[in-house]
Structures are given as structure tokens and as C-alpha cells.
Write an enzyme that holds these catalytic residues in place. Structure first.
Site, PDB file in Angstrom:
ATOM      1  N   ASP A  30       0.849  -1.189   0.000  1.00 53.06           N
ATOM      2  CA  ASP A  30       0.000   0.000   0.000  1.00 53.06           C
ATOM      3  C   ASP A  30       0.891   1.247   0.000  1.00 53.06           C
ATOM      4  O   ASP A  30       1.896   1.313   0.695  1.00 53.06           O
ATOM      5  CB  ASP A  30      -0.920  -0.011   1.232  1.00 53.06           C
ATOM      6  CG  ASP A  30      -2.074   0.967   1.096  1.00 53.06           C
ATOM      7  OD1 ASP A  30      -3.223   0.499   0.983  1.00 53.06           O
ATOM      8  OD2 ASP A  30      -1.835   2.195   1.094  1.00 53.06           O
ATOM      9  N   ILE A  31       0.481   2.235  -0.779  1.00 54.55           N
ATOM     10  CA  ILE A  31       1.263   3.478  -0.910  1.00 54.55           C
ATOM     11  C   ILE A  31       1.232   4.288   0.394  1.00 54.55           C
ATOM     12  O   ILE A  31       2.126   5.102   0.635  1.00 54.55           O
ATOM     13  CB  ILE A  31       0.720   4.301  -2.109  1.00 54.55           C
ATOM     14  CG1 ILE A  31       1.791   5.208  -2.685  1.00 54.55           C
ATOM     15  CG2 ILE A  31      -0.536   5.073  -1.747  1.00 54.55           C
ATOM     16  CD1 ILE A  31       1.405   5.823  -4.027  1.00 54.55           C
ATOM     17  N   ASN A  87     -12.770  -3.237   2.747  1.00 55.70           N
ATOM     18  CA  ASN A  87     -13.668  -2.092   2.882  1.00 55.70           C
ATOM     19  C   ASN A  87     -14.618  -2.086   1.694  1.00 55.70           C
ATOM     20  O   ASN A  87     -14.190  -2.298   0.559  1.00 55.70           O
ATOM     21  CB  ASN A  87     -12.857  -0.794   2.923  1.00 55.70           C
ATOM     22  CG  ASN A  87     -11.953  -0.722   4.138  1.00 55.70           C
ATOM     23  OD1 ASN A  87     -12.290  -1.238   5.200  1.00 55.70           O
ATOM     24  ND2 ASN A  87     -10.793  -0.099   3.990  1.00 55.70           N
ATOM     25  N   GLY A  93     -15.734   2.738   3.759  1.00 55.39           N
ATOM     26  CA  GLY A  93     -14.419   3.350   3.565  1.00 55.39           C
ATOM     27  C   GLY A  93     -13.696   2.902   2.306  1.00 55.39           C
ATOM     28  O   GLY A  93     -12.475   3.045   2.208  1.00 55.39           O
ATOM     29  N   GLN A  94     -14.435   2.380   1.335  1.00 53.09           N
ATOM     30  CA  GLN A  94     -13.798   1.957   0.079  1.00 53.09           C
ATOM     31  C   GLN A  94     -13.531   3.178  -0.794  1.00 53.09           C
ATOM     32  O   GLN A  94     -14.464   3.900  -1.151  1.00 53.09           O
ATOM     33  CB  GLN A  94     -14.695   0.959  -0.663  1.00 53.09           C
ATOM     34  CG  GLN A  94     -14.036   0.429  -1.943  1.00 53.09           C
ATOM     35  CD  GLN A  94     -14.893  -0.610  -2.662  1.00 53.09           C
ATOM     36  OE1 GLN A  94     -16.020  -0.895  -2.265  1.00 53.09           O
ATOM     37  NE2 GLN A  94     -14.342  -1.167  -3.727  1.00 53.09           N
ATOM     38  N   HIS A 100     -10.237  -5.190  -3.343  1.00 53.33           N
ATOM     39  CA  HIS A 100      -8.905  -5.386  -2.767  1.00 53.33           C
ATOM     40  C   HIS A 100      -9.023  -5.828  -1.322  1.00 53.33           C
ATOM     41  O   HIS A 100      -9.900  -5.388  -0.592  1.00 53.33           O
ATOM     42  CB  HIS A 100      -8.051  -4.120  -2.875  1.00 53.33           C
ATOM     43  CG  HIS A 100      -8.735  -2.876  -2.378  1.00 53.33           C
ATOM     44  ND1 HIS A 100      -9.687  -2.208  -3.114  1.00 53.33           N
ATOM     45  CD2 HIS A 100      -8.610  -2.184  -1.222  1.00 53.33           C
ATOM     46  CE1 HIS A 100     -10.117  -1.155  -2.433  1.00 53.33           C
ATOM     47  NE2 HIS A 100      -9.489  -1.120  -1.275  1.00 53.33           N
ATOM     48  N   HIS A 102      -6.987  -5.831   2.161  1.00 53.99           N
ATOM     49  CA  HIS A 102      -5.848  -5.290   2.898  1.00 53.99           C
ATOM     50  C   HIS A 102      -5.307  -6.400   3.805  1.00 53.99           C
ATOM     51  O   HIS A 102      -6.074  -6.989   4.582  1.00 53.99           O
ATOM     52  CB  HIS A 102      -6.288  -4.148   3.813  1.00 53.99           C
ATOM     53  CG  HIS A 102      -6.827  -2.931   3.116  1.00 53.99           C
ATOM     54  ND1 HIS A 102      -6.071  -1.794   2.921  1.00 53.99           N
ATOM     55  CD2 HIS A 102      -8.041  -2.662   2.590  1.00 53.99           C
ATOM     56  CE1 HIS A 102      -6.815  -0.869   2.311  1.00 53.99           C
ATOM     57  NE2 HIS A 102      -8.021  -1.366   2.102  1.00 53.99           N
TER      58      HIS A 102
HETATM   59  P1  5GP Z   1      -9.692   1.439   0.433  1.00 53.16           P
HETATM   60  O1  5GP Z   1      -9.706   2.788   1.106  1.00 53.16           O
HETATM   61  O2  5GP Z   1     -10.437   1.503  -0.882  1.00 53.16           O
HETATM   62  O3  5GP Z   1     -10.090   0.296   1.278  1.00 53.16           O
HETATM   63  O4  5GP Z   1      -8.176   1.162   0.112  1.00 53.16           O
HETATM   64  C1  5GP Z   1      -7.502   1.711  -0.978  1.00 53.16           C
HETATM   65  C2  5GP Z   1      -6.044   1.639  -0.639  1.00 53.16           C
HETATM   66  O5  5GP Z   1      -5.308   1.830  -1.829  1.00 53.16           O
HETATM   67  C3  5GP Z   1      -5.592   2.727   0.349  1.00 53.16           C
HETATM   68  O6  5GP Z   1      -5.033   2.117   1.490  1.00 53.16           O
HETATM   69  C4  5GP Z   1      -4.570   3.527  -0.455  1.00 53.16           C
HETATM   70  O7  5GP Z   1      -3.473   3.949   0.323  1.00 53.16           O
HETATM   71  C5  5GP Z   1      -4.150   2.552  -1.552  1.00 53.16           C
HETATM   72  N1  5GP Z   1      -3.756   3.186  -2.798  1.00 53.16           N
HETATM   73  C6  5GP Z   1      -4.443   4.142  -3.486  1.00 53.16           C
HETATM   74  N2  5GP Z   1      -3.786   4.477  -4.611  1.00 53.16           N
HETATM   75  C7  5GP Z   1      -2.668   3.704  -4.635  1.00 53.16           C
HETATM   76  C8  5GP Z   1      -1.579   3.596  -5.559  1.00 53.16           C
HETATM   77  O8  5GP Z   1      -1.500   4.257  -6.588  1.00 53.16           O
HETATM   78  N3  5GP Z   1      -0.599   2.683  -5.258  1.00 53.16           N
HETATM   79  C9  5GP Z   1      -0.641   1.917  -4.125  1.00 53.16           C
HETATM   80  N4  5GP Z   1       0.370   1.070  -3.942  1.00 53.16           N
HETATM   81  N5  5GP Z   1      -1.656   1.992  -3.246  1.00 53.16           N
HETATM   82  C10 5GP Z   1      -2.645   2.883  -3.488  1.00 53.16           C
END
Ligand code: 5GP
Ligand code: ZN
Length: 114
Positions: A30-31, A87, A93-94, A100, A102
Site C-alpha cells: 500500500d502506498i 472495505n 471506507g472503500q 482489494h 488489505h
Molecule cells: P480502500 O480505502 O479503498 O479500502 O483502500 C484503498 C487503498 O489503496 C488505500 O489504502 C490507499 O493507500 C491505496 N492506494 C491508493 N492508490 C494507490 C496507488 O496508486 N498505489 C498503491 N500502492 N496503493 C494505493
């Protein structure tokens, strides 16, 4: 899918630190990590959320769980413990509309989540 950041990672159009890849599943760091180990495990097929899992594509879940188990072992958190989180939707929180999982670990994780 166009304009999907995770599809762009799958297609190597944008870089990511890839931890695992096969023909169906890819995992990358994750970034914006929320724990010492924070990996995202995703199907290569664009599936918007867990709500789009059905009889036809449900086999992917088994593959993702297998990858999560292997990554947990590789990162030495299989016995210590970890969290596998999906999420879903706005209140869940998606923020990225490509399914995906986590994989979070390497510290004590609190419950309930925020
Ligand atoms: P969500 O909030 O949808 O459950 O999780 C999305 C996740 O994707 C977040 O934790 C966010 O940091 C990660 N993310 C978003 N854009 C990028 C990206 O360009 N590269 C990587 N490696 N992670 C990303
Ligand atoms: Zn996508």
C-alpha cells in the site's frame, strides 16, 4: 478498466512494489501503509467490490486467501496475527473501486476500527 488505478498497476502503467503475482492475483505494498506490513491483494480481473462476487468468479476468493496465507507466512505474521480487510462502499471506507483485500500486520491492531 480505464481510469482504475489498480488496473493501471496490473498493467504496469503505474509503478508499485509488487510482493506476489500470478495469472489471476497480484499483491503489492500500500502506498500509504497503516501498519508495518500493509499489502493489497487484488484479482487481476476488474471487479468493483465484494458485492460483485458470484458463483462464476467466486473461485478468486480462494486464490486470494491462499495468497494472503502465503504472504502472512513470508512476513512472519501468520502466528503472531494479522488482519485481512475488505472495505466496501462509501460507509465502509472503500476509496478504490477495484476489489482489494488489505493484509495488515506487524503491530497490535485495535478493535473496533474507527
Ligand atoms: P480502500 O480505502 O479503498 O479500502 O483502500 C484503498 C487503498 O489503496 C488505500 O489504502 C490507499 O493507500 C491505496 N492506494 C491508493 N492508490 C494507490 C496507488 O496508486 N498505489 C498503491 N500502492 N496503493 C494505493
Ligand atoms: Zn480495476
Amino acid at each position: 478498466m480505464m481510469d482504475c488505478v489498480f488496473c493501471k498497476i496490473i498493467n504496469k502503467e503505474i509503478p508499485a512494489k509488487i510482493a506476489y503475482e500470478d495469472d489471476q492475483v497480484i499483491a503489492f505494498h500500500d502506498i500509504n501503509p497503516q501498519a508495518p506490513i500493509h499489502l493489497l491483494i487484488i484479482p487481476k480481473k476488474h471487479i468493483a467490490s465484494i458485492m460483485e462476487i458470484d458463483e462464476e468468479n467466486g473461485g478468486l476468493l480462494k486464490e486470494i486467501v491462499r495468497v494472503a496465507q502465503n504472504l502472512a507466512k513470508e512476513n512472519n505474521i501468520d502466528k503472531k496475527g494479522f488482519r485481512l480487510v475488505v472495505n466496501t462502499g462509501e460507509e465502509g471506507g472503500q476509496t478504490v473501486q477495484h476489489l482489494h483485500f488489505h493484509l495488515l500486520g506487524g503491530r497490535f491492531l485495535t478493535w473496533p476500527p474507527g
